[in-house]
Design a protein around this motif. Structure first.
Motif, mmCIF file in Angstrom:
data_model
loop_
_atom_site.group_PDB
_atom_site.id
_atom_site.type_symbol
_atom_site.label_atom_id
_atom_site.label_comp_id
_atom_site.label_asym_id
_atom_site.label_seq_id
_atom_site.Cartn_x
_atom_site.Cartn_y
_atom_site.Cartn_z
ATOM 1 N N ARG A 1 0.828 -1.210 0.000
ATOM 2 C CA ARG A 1 0.000 0.000 0.000
ATOM 3 C C ARG A 1 0.860 1.257 0.000
ATOM 4 N NH1 ARG A 1 -3.231 -3.311 3.559
ATOM 5 N NH2 ARG A 1 -2.213 -2.378 5.366
ATOM 6 N N ILE A 2 1.982 1.198 0.714
ATOM 7 C CA ILE A 2 2.895 2.346 0.731
ATOM 8 C C ILE A 2 3.462 2.588 -0.659
ATOM 9 C CG2 ILE A 2 5.120 3.177 1.609
ATOM 10 C CD1 ILE A 2 4.405 1.651 4.252
ATOM 11 N N SER A 3 3.835 1.512 -1.352
ATOM 12 C CA SER A 3 4.384 1.650 -2.701
ATOM 13 C C SER A 3 3.366 2.199 -3.683
ATOM 14 C CB SER A 3 4.902 0.288 -3.196
ATOM 15 O OG SER A 3 3.824 -0.605 -3.422
ATOM 16 N N GLU A 4 2.080 2.064 -3.337
ATOM 17 C CA GLU A 4 1.011 2.586 -4.188
ATOM 18 C C GLU A 4 0.566 3.971 -3.769
ATOM 19 O OE1 GLU A 4 -1.885 -0.457 -3.707
ATOM 20 O OE2 GLU A 4 -0.907 -1.864 -5.091
ATOM 21 N N GLY A 5 1.324 4.586 -2.828
ATOM 22 C CA GLY A 5 1.054 5.966 -2.437
ATOM 23 C C GLY A 5 0.467 6.148 -1.061
ATOM 24 N N ASP B 1 0.212 6.395 3.107
ATOM 25 C CA ASP B 1 1.028 7.053 4.121
ATOM 26 C C ASP B 1 1.803 5.997 4.922
ATOM 27 O OD1 ASP B 1 1.011 8.007 7.262
ATOM 28 O OD2 ASP B 1 1.518 9.622 5.867
ATOM 29 N N GLU B 2 3.132 6.130 4.981
ATOM 30 C CA GLU B 2 3.970 5.102 5.588
ATOM 31 C C GLU B 2 3.660 4.891 7.062
ATOM 32 O OE1 GLU B 2 8.707 3.896 6.105
ATOM 33 O OE2 GLU B 2 8.140 5.747 5.073
ATOM 34 N N ALA B 3 3.587 5.995 7.828
ATOM 35 C CA ALA B 3 3.354 5.867 9.268
ATOM 36 C C ALA B 3 1.985 5.244 9.551
ATOM 37 C CB ALA B 3 3.459 7.236 9.943
ATOM 38 N N ALA B 4 0.965 5.696 8.815
ATOM 39 C CA ALA B 4 -0.389 5.205 9.044
ATOM 40 C C ALA B 4 -0.502 3.727 8.660
ATOM 41 C CB ALA B 4 -1.395 6.032 8.249
ATOM 42 N N GLU B 5 0.113 3.349 7.547
ATOM 43 C CA GLU B 5 0.023 1.953 7.097
ATOM 44 C C GLU B 5 0.772 1.015 8.039
ATOM 45 O OE1 GLU B 5 -1.903 0.847 4.985
ATOM 46 O OE2 GLU B 5 -2.474 2.596 3.818
ATOM 47 N N ASN B 6 1.930 1.433 8.532
ATOM 48 C CA ASN B 6 2.683 0.593 9.468
ATOM 49 C C ASN B 6 1.945 0.433 10.791
ATOM 50 O OD1 ASN B 6 4.862 -0.036 7.808
ATOM 51 N ND2 ASN B 6 5.975 1.823 8.348
ATOM 52 N N LEU B 7 1.310 1.529 11.258
ATOM 53 C CA LEU B 7 0.530 1.456 12.485
ATOM 54 C C LEU B 7 -0.646 0.501 12.312
ATOM 55 C CD1 LEU B 7 -0.214 2.366 15.344
ATOM 56 C CD2 LEU B 7 -1.419 4.321 14.322
ATOM 57 N N LEU B 8 -1.333 0.596 11.166
ATOM 58 C CA LEU B 8 -2.463 -0.293 10.907
ATOM 59 C C LEU B 8 -2.008 -1.751 10.863
ATOM 60 C CD1 LEU B 8 -5.457 -0.645 10.174
ATOM 61 C CD2 LEU B 8 -4.800 -0.372 7.762
ATOM 62 N N ALA B 9 -0.853 -1.998 10.259
ATOM 63 C CA ALA B 9 -0.325 -3.362 10.183
ATOM 64 C C ALA B 9 -0.060 -3.921 11.568
ATOM 65 C CB ALA B 9 0.948 -3.382 9.346
ATOM 66 N N ARG B 10 0.513 -3.096 12.455
ATOM 67 C CA ARG B 10 0.794 -3.565 13.823
ATOM 68 C C ARG B 10 -0.497 -3.847 14.571
ATOM 69 N NH1 ARG B 10 4.911 0.402 13.522
ATOM 70 N NH2 ARG B 10 3.648 1.900 14.681
ATOM 71 N N ARG B 11 -1.494 -2.962 14.408
ATOM 72 C CA ARG B 11 -2.769 -3.153 15.107
ATOM 73 C C ARG B 11 -3.452 -4.447 14.664
ATOM 74 N NH1 ARG B 11 -6.524 1.173 13.590
ATOM 75 N NH2 ARG B 11 -7.906 0.228 15.139
ATOM 76 N N ILE B 12 -3.524 -4.651 13.353
ATOM 77 C CA ILE B 12 -4.221 -5.829 12.843
ATOM 78 C C ILE B 12 -3.459 -7.103 13.204
ATOM 79 C CG2 ILE B 12 -4.954 -7.047 10.759
ATOM 80 C CD1 ILE B 12 -5.625 -4.384 9.514
#
Length: 461
Positions: free
Chosen positions: A371-375, A377-388
Motif C-alpha cells: 500500500r505504501i508503494s502505491e502511495g 502514508d507510511e506511518a499510518a500503514e505501518n501502524l495499521l499493520a501492527r494493530r491488525i
C-alpha cells in the motif's frame, strides 16, 4: 516498586496504586536502558511462572486419566471426553482473556487468573474418588479449562512491555515457558505413579495447590499494570475481515492444535494402542510435550533466517511423514517406531508454533509495504499493520487451540469404532497434507501468482 531516577522513568499511577505505571515507552532506547528493561524482565519472569502453572492445571487431565483404573468404571471413550472438555473450554476462553488484560491490568488479571486455578484443584481434592459420576468430573474438567486462557492474557500482557525489536524473543520465552508446563506436570505424575502407585491421584493436587498460591502471590507482589494498554476492538473487527487471518488460523490448528491435542491424548493412546499399564505409559508421555516446548523458539529462529512460510511448509511435510510412521507402527505393533513417529509430530508442532507466529506480523507488514508503494502514508500503514497483526495473533491463538479438541474427539471415535487410533491418524495425515498445500499455494508460489502474493514472497513471510 522502585524506579530508576531520571526524567523518563516510569510514572507510577498515584490514584490507582503503586503497581500501576502511567508512562511506558519501551521504543525509547534511553527509557529502556534506564528502567524499562529491568521492569519488563521482572514482569516477564513472573508471567512465565504463572502461565506455566496455568498450562499445568489445564493439562492436568492428561495425567489424571492414567489414575482412573477399573475401580472408577470409566471407559476409554469416557476418558477421552475428560481430556477433550478442558481443551474446549480453554480454547474458548482465550479471546476474553486477551481483552481482560487492558480492562483490568496485566498484574491484576494475572493474580486473578492464577488464583482461579485453585477452584478446579480444590474441587478435585474433594470429589476425585471411586464412585464419582462422569458428569461430576466433566464439570470439574470444564472448570479446569480456565488454565488454557492464561496463555492469551500472558502473551498480550508481555507484548505491551517490550519494544518491537525484542518482542519475538520475549514472546518466545513466554510461550515456551508456559508450554513446558505440560511436560512438567506429566513428569510429576510419572514420579507419583512410580513411587505411590495409581491409587493416589490427589498427591498431584497437593503438589500444585501450593504452586498456584505461589504464582498468584508472586504476581501480586512483583508484577505491574500498564495504564497505557487499550483494547483495540476496531482492529479485531478489521482482523475478522482479513482472509489471511482465517488462513493462519487454519495453519495454527495444525501446529498448536496438534501440540495441545497430542499432549492431552498421548498417554491414553499408548495405554490403549499397546495395552500398557499406567506406569508404562507415563514413562513416555512427557517426552512429546517436552521436545515440542523446547523446540518452539527454534521455529522462530529458523523463520527469522529463512522465512516463516517455508519453515511452516516443511514442518507440515514432516508431520505428514510422522503420521505415516505412526500408521505403519500401529499396523506392525512396533512401539519404537510408534514413539519415533509421535516425537516427529511433537517436534513439527513445536517448530510450526514458532514459525506461524512469526508469519503473522510479516504478512501484514508486507501488505502495508504494498500500500505504501502505491502511495499510502507510511506511518499510518505501518501502524495499521501492527494493530491488525496484534489482533490476529490473539484470535488465531484461540481458534488454533480448538485443534486439540478435534484430535481428542478423533482418537475417541477411532478407538470406539476400531479399537485402534490408526483411523484418527489417517485423518490427521490428510489434514497436514491440506496444510502444506495451503501454505504453498497462498504464501510460496511466487511472483507469477499476482502482485499480492509477490509482495508476500518478497517479504519472506
Amino acid at each position: 516498586m522502585s524506579t530508576a531516577v531520571g526524567e523518563q522513568a516510569p510514572k507510577v499511577g498515584q490514584a490507582r496504586g503503586r503497581y500501576w505505571i502511567d508512562h511506558w515507552d519501551p521504543e525509547d532506547q534511553g527509557f529502556w536502558e534506564r528502567s524499562g528493561k529491568r521492569i519488563a524482565v521482572r514482569n516477564l519472569f513472573f508471567s512465565i511462572f504463572a502461565e506455566h502453572i496455568g498450562f499445568s492445571v489445564w493439562t492436568m487431565w492428561s495425567v489424571l486419566v492414567l489414575f482412573l483404573g477399573k475401580n472408577y468404571g470409566f471407559s476409554v471413550a469416557d476418558k477421552f471426553l475428560l481430556t477433550t472438555t478442558p481443551t474446549l473450554v480453554g480454547s474458548c476462553l482465550r479471546i476474553p482473556y486477551t481483552f481482560a488484560v487492558a480492562r483490568f491490568g496485566g498484574r491484576n488479571w494475572t493474580v486473578f487468573s492464577a488464583a482461579l486455578l485453585l477452584v478446579p484443584c480444590v474441587l478435585l481434592g474433594a470429589l476425585l474418588k471411586p464412585g464419582v459420576s462422569l458428569g461430576t468430573l466433566l464439570v470439574v474438567a470444564a472448570i479446569g479449562g480456565v488454565g488454557g486462557g492464561n496463555f492469551a492474557s500472558s502473551m498480550t500482557n508481555i507484548n505491551a512491555f517490550y519494544p518491537e525489536r525484542l518482542k519475538g524473543w520475549a514472546l518466545g520465552l513466554n510461550a515456551g515457558g508456559g508450554n513446558i508446563g505440560v511436560a512438567v506436570i506429566q513428569l510429576v505424575g510419572l514420579l507419583i505413579i512410580a513411587t505411590a502407585g495409581t491409587g493416589n491421584p490427589k498427591l498431584l493436587l497437593w503438589v500444585y495447590i501450593p504452586l498456584v498460591v505461589l504464582a498468584a502471590l508472586c504476581a501480586a507482589l512483583f508484577m505491574n499494570n500498564l495504564s497505557t494498554m487499550r483494547n483495540d476492538t476496531g482492529a479485531a473487527r478489521l482482523a475478522l475481515k482479513e482472509s489471511h487471518m482465517w488462513t493462519m488460523a487454519f495453519l495454527y490448528i495444525g501446529t498448536f492444535g496438534s501440540f495441545i491435542g497430542y499432549s492431552f491424548a498421548f498417554g491414553q493412546v499408548l495405554q490403549n494402542q499397546f495395552h500398557y499399564q499406567p506406569l508404562q505409559a507415563a514413562y513416555w508421555t512427557f517426552l512429546g510435550p517436552l521436545v515440542g516446548s523446547l523446540i518452539r523458539p527454534v521455529g522462530g529462529r529458523l523463520a527469522d533466517r529463512f522465512g516463516g512460510a517455508i519453515i511452516t511448509f516443511w514442518t507440515f511435510v514432516a508431520m505428514a511423514v510422522g503420521c505415516v510412521a505412526v500408521i505403519a507402527a500401529g499396523n506392525a505393533h512396533s512401539f519404537p517406531l510408534y514413539l519415533v513417529g509421535f516425537l516427529v509430530l511433537f517436534v513439527g508442532s513445536g517448530i510450526g508454533n514458532g514459525s506461524t507466529y512469526k508469519m503473522i506480523p510479516a504478512i501484514f507488514k508486507a501488505k502495508a509495504m504494498t500500500r505504501i508503494s502505491e502511495g499510502g502514508d507510511e506511518a499510518a500503514e505501518n501502524l495499521l499493520a501492527r494493530r491488525i497483526s496484534g489482533a490476529v495473533i490473539g484470535i488465531v491463538s484461540a481458534i488454533g487451540a480448538l485443534g486439540g479438541v478435534f484430535i481428542n474427539v478423533a482418537f475417541r471415535q477411532s478407538f470406539l469404532a476400531t479399537g485402534s487410533g490408526t483411523t484418527a491418524v489417517i485423518g490427521f495425515l490428510v489434514f497436514y497434507a491440506l496444510c502444506f498445500a495451503v501454505t504453498w499455494t497462498v504464501y510460496l508460489r511466487g511472483a507469477a501468482a499476482g502482485s499480492s502474493r509477490a509482495a508476500l514472497a518478497a517479504a519472506r513471510v
